[in-house]
Design a protein around this motif. Structure first.
Motif, mmCIF file in Angstrom:
data_model
loop_
_atom_site.group_PDB
_atom_site.id
_atom_site.type_symbol
_atom_site.label_atom_id
_atom_site.label_comp_id
_atom_site.label_asym_id
_atom_site.label_seq_id
_atom_site.Cartn_x
_atom_site.Cartn_y
_atom_site.Cartn_z
ATOM 1 N N GLY A 32 0.789 -1.213 0.000
ATOM 2 C CA GLY A 32 0.000 0.000 0.000
ATOM 3 C C GLY A 32 0.822 1.264 0.000
ATOM 4 N N LEU A 33 2.074 1.165 0.453
ATOM 5 C CA LEU A 33 2.917 2.347 0.579
ATOM 6 C C LEU A 33 4.330 2.030 0.111
ATOM 7 C CD1 LEU A 33 1.058 2.000 3.400
ATOM 8 C CD2 LEU A 33 1.969 4.259 3.794
ATOM 9 N N SER A 34 4.995 3.029 -0.422
ATOM 10 C CA SER A 34 6.399 2.911 -0.787
ATOM 11 C C SER A 34 7.145 4.129 -0.268
ATOM 12 C CB SER A 34 6.569 2.807 -2.306
ATOM 13 O OG SER A 34 6.059 1.579 -2.789
ATOM 14 N N CYS A 35 8.408 3.931 0.098
ATOM 15 C CA CYS A 35 9.211 5.016 0.652
ATOM 16 C C CYS A 35 10.562 5.046 -0.052
ATOM 17 C CB CYS A 35 9.468 4.828 2.146
ATOM 18 S SG CYS A 35 8.015 4.448 3.125
ATOM 19 N N ALA A 36 11.108 6.229 -0.193
ATOM 20 C CA ALA A 36 12.488 6.418 -0.611
ATOM 21 C C ALA A 36 13.151 7.341 0.399
ATOM 22 C CB ALA A 36 12.555 7.010 -2.017
ATOM 23 N N VAL A 37 14.262 6.882 0.973
ATOM 24 C CA VAL A 37 14.958 7.630 2.026
ATOM 25 C C VAL A 37 16.323 8.051 1.496
ATOM 26 C CG1 VAL A 37 15.737 7.590 4.426
ATOM 27 C CG2 VAL A 37 13.782 6.182 3.729
ATOM 28 N N SER A 38 16.643 9.308 1.636
ATOM 29 C CA SER A 38 17.897 9.827 1.104
ATOM 30 C C SER A 38 19.075 9.394 1.972
ATOM 31 C CB SER A 38 17.849 11.354 1.042
ATOM 32 O OG SER A 38 17.945 11.900 2.351
ATOM 33 N N PRO A 39 20.291 9.367 1.409
ATOM 34 C CA PRO A 39 21.468 9.073 2.230
ATOM 35 C C PRO A 39 21.621 10.047 3.392
ATOM 36 C CG PRO A 39 22.018 8.958 -0.115
ATOM 37 C CD PRO A 39 20.629 9.523 -0.023
ATOM 38 N N LEU A 67 25.423 4.781 0.276
ATOM 39 C CA LEU A 67 24.590 3.713 -0.270
ATOM 40 C C LEU A 67 25.343 3.026 -1.407
ATOM 41 C CD1 LEU A 67 21.104 5.485 -0.378
ATOM 42 C CD2 LEU A 67 22.100 4.084 1.441
ATOM 43 N N LEU A 68 25.382 1.704 -1.339
ATOM 44 C CA LEU A 68 26.096 0.915 -2.332
ATOM 45 C C LEU A 68 25.077 0.168 -3.190
ATOM 46 C CD1 LEU A 68 28.851 -0.592 0.012
ATOM 47 C CD2 LEU A 68 28.989 1.487 -1.374
ATOM 48 N N PRO A 69 24.873 0.578 -4.427
ATOM 49 C CA PRO A 69 23.850 -0.069 -5.266
ATOM 50 C C PRO A 69 24.088 -1.568 -5.394
ATOM 51 C CG PRO A 69 24.664 1.945 -6.299
ATOM 52 C CD PRO A 69 25.562 1.675 -5.128
ATOM 53 N N GLY A 70 23.054 -2.333 -5.149
ATOM 54 C CA GLY A 70 23.125 -3.771 -5.288
ATOM 55 C C GLY A 70 23.870 -4.488 -4.187
ATOM 56 N N GLY A 76 22.181 4.150 -5.661
ATOM 57 C CA GLY A 76 23.157 5.077 -5.118
ATOM 58 C C GLY A 76 22.527 6.331 -4.564
ATOM 59 N N LEU A 77 21.212 6.513 -4.814
ATOM 60 C CA LEU A 77 20.545 7.756 -4.448
ATOM 61 C C LEU A 77 19.576 7.614 -3.288
ATOM 62 C CD1 LEU A 77 19.760 9.088 -8.041
ATOM 63 C CD2 LEU A 77 21.703 9.667 -6.568
ATOM 64 N N LEU A 120 13.852 12.065 -5.327
ATOM 65 C CA LEU A 120 14.038 12.717 -4.030
ATOM 66 C C LEU A 120 14.487 14.169 -4.173
ATOM 67 C CD1 LEU A 120 15.789 9.952 -1.908
ATOM 68 C CD2 LEU A 120 13.869 11.331 -1.127
ATOM 69 N N LEU A 121 15.357 14.423 -5.138
ATOM 70 C CA LEU A 121 15.974 15.744 -5.280
ATOM 71 C C LEU A 121 16.634 16.132 -3.960
ATOM 72 C CD1 LEU A 121 13.252 17.512 -7.472
ATOM 73 C CD2 LEU A 121 15.350 16.330 -8.208
ATOM 74 N N ASP A 122 16.203 17.229 -3.326
ATOM 75 C CA ASP A 122 16.834 17.658 -2.079
ATOM 76 C C ASP A 122 16.025 17.252 -0.851
ATOM 77 O OD1 ASP A 122 14.690 19.285 -2.613
ATOM 78 O OD2 ASP A 122 15.670 21.140 -1.980
ATOM 79 N N LYS A 123 15.090 16.321 -1.015
ATOM 80 C CA LYS A 123 14.234 15.910 0.096
ATOM 81 C C LYS A 123 14.880 14.784 0.907
ATOM 82 C CE LYS A 123 10.941 18.752 -1.001
ATOM 83 N NZ LYS A 123 10.616 19.902 -0.136
ATOM 84 N N LEU A 124 14.435 14.660 2.154
ATOM 85 C CA LEU A 124 14.914 13.583 3.024
ATOM 86 C C LEU A 124 14.155 12.289 2.786
ATOM 87 C CD1 LEU A 124 15.232 15.504 6.430
ATOM 88 C CD2 LEU A 124 17.064 14.964 4.808
ATOM 89 N N LEU A 125 12.848 12.420 2.575
ATOM 90 C CA LEU A 125 11.978 11.248 2.494
ATOM 91 C C LEU A 125 10.874 11.504 1.493
ATOM 92 C CD1 LEU A 125 10.773 8.526 3.707
ATOM 93 C CD2 LEU A 125 9.535 9.985 5.324
#
Length: 467
Positions: A33-40, A99-102, A236-237, A267-272
């Motif tokens: 139901g939800l997805s999140c992307a968290v910045s480094p 963050l290390l991709p893969g 990586g992002l 994300l651009l300059d966002k945290l979450l």
């Protein structure tokens, strides 16, 4: 005195925290139901707060005891022993995340460790203080996802010693003793520090996993059970998380919702970035908007257009209906029909709600004459905001479609009733709906990142919160 060393030591494998991890790409089979992307940057802030700012690392390193150091090379080459060497304080700790991709996440902790003990040179006993720079780097990834939990493995924990300063009151240590101290710390510190990091990581795991796997009440109507839906994944992002949101009514019955994978905006300059899918929001609205049938007397005290509605209905009643006319006001019963549906379009959110409107006369003998049974399909414009960690919708009447279901007295043309019924619903039912929605849909407290100063984007089928 200062000595430098950059010897690397590989130590124990650790198990712990899901948020350091990330392998795999998002599963196309996960219909969460939800997805999140968290910045480094957000990851670094969260982990720095949990491990450093809250004193967790200092607490578990406090009193760490090191092996005794024995050697030759003191004053006049007297035997030298350093005993009771223990950690006093962790100075200037810093934490960084890559963050290390893969692969997962690379976590680095840099700090100065203040050690203290007793130094015996020949027959002279002195207090000795040692300040050593350490840099611990660990590559961490997730495995074994099951029921909202994962196992995390640290691969390649490297401990690098930097500058060492030794302070002795008598100042009688020779360079050879300094070298002995450096060699002994290089050999022993990595094996002592990594188990402590293991403990800290597991404690943080419990804390942060609790922000994802949580049961949150929705007023008295039920609960929403959030749970990690799959392995976290990294590019990586960002760190990506999919969450299930099981919407349960009081009594335990689940309001079903299906979903399909969605693409979050960058994300651009966002945290979450937190994305809520339309089907999940529909289930949550069905839980919130549970209003029992409402019966009103068609009077101005109930709504401002009561006299106009009564007059309009009276003119529709056939002249031959002797029981249809009287001086008493009409009665109106409003009943929700079906579940509310939210429709998310580009920059627009609309809630569709169907209402049955029963207009009847109740005679003195208790009998009821149904003049009209109408169905009103409402298009409600939704205003979306965040308050106290909850998603709050405010609705206003946008459009009304009115249809005749039945009439016991033969009324067939209702075209002139639409504005009056719209007024009725806007003044009676809509405040009740907004009152129910005022409780808000509780959102997961992802990694403890507060939902303040947020931006909200509405995309096709997806509502996006950016922090």
């Amino acid at each position: 005195m200062q000595q430098g060393s950059f010897l690397e030591m590989t130590t124990l494998k650790l198990f712990g925290i899901i948020f350091f991890c990330g392998l795999l790409s998002p599963s196309q089979e996960v219909l969460s139901g939800l997805s999140c992307a968290v910045s480094p940057g957000a990851m670094q802030n969260v982990l720095s707060d949990a491990i450093l700012q809250n004193g967790l690392l200092q607490q578990h390193l406090q009193g760490l005891v090191l092996p005794n150091i024995m050697g030759e090379g003191g004053l006049l080459n007297s035997p030298t022993s350093i005993t009771g060497l223990h950690l006093v304080k962790v100075r200037l700790p810093k934490l960084s995340v890559v963050l290390l991709p893969g692969i997962g996440v690379q976590l680095t902790i840099a700090a100065k460790l203040e050690l203290s003990g007793n130094c015996l040179v020949g027959l002279l006993s002195e207090l000795i203080d040692i300040l050593v720079d350490v840099n611990i780097t660990a590559n961490i990834k997730c495995t074994n996802f099951e029921s909202g939990t994962v196992q995390v493995v640290i691969e390649d924990c490297l401990c690098i010693l930097g500058a060492i300063k030794i302070k002795l009151l008598a100042g009688l240590l020779s360079l050879s003793v300094n070298e002995i101290v450096l060699n002994q710390l290089t050999a022993t510190l990595p094996g002592l520090l990594c188990p402590v990091v293991d403990i800290v990581v597991n404690l943080v795991n419990i804390q942060l996993l609790g922000t994802l796997n949580a049961v949150i009440p929705v007023g008295t109507a039920g609960t929403i059970h959030y749970r990690l839906a799959s392995l976290p994944f990294t590019s990586g992002l960002f760190l990506g998380l999919d969450l299930d949101g099981a919407v349960k009514q009081v009594g335990g019955s689940i309001i079903p919702h299906d979903s399909s994978p969605s693409t979050l905006p960058p994300l651009l300059d966002k945290l979450l970035v937190l994305g809520l899918r339309q089907s999940f929001l529909n289930a949550a609205l069905s839980l919130l908007i549970q209003i029992p049938p409402q019966t009103y007397t068609c009077t101005p005290e109930v709504f401002s257009g009561a006299s106009h509605l009564q007059e309009a209905i009276t003119t529709l009643v056939p002249a031959g209906c002797s029981t249809c006319h009287g001086t008493s006001p009409l009665s109106i019963k409003l009943t929700l029909s079906g579940n509310p549906l939210i429709l998310l379009e580009e920059n627009k959110a609309t809630v569709e709600l169907s209402v049955m409107i029963q207009v009847f006369i109740k005679h003195l003998d208790g009998s009821i004459l149904n003049l009209l049974l109408l169905k009103a399909d409402l298009g409600l414009n939704a205003r979306v905001s965040i308050a106290g960690g909850r998603l709050v919708l405010g609705l206003s009447l946008g459009s009304t479609s009115l249809s005749l279901e039945s009439s016991d007295v033969g009324i067939s043309n209702i075209s002139n009733l639409k504005p009056h019924c719209s007024n009725l619903l806007a003044e009676t039912l809509l405040p009740l709906v907004n009152g129910a929605l005022g409780i808000g849909i509780p959102l997961p407290n992802v990694l403890g990142i507060p939902l303040i100063k947020v931006d909200i984007q509405i995309l096709a089928g997806l509502l996006v919160i950016l922090v």
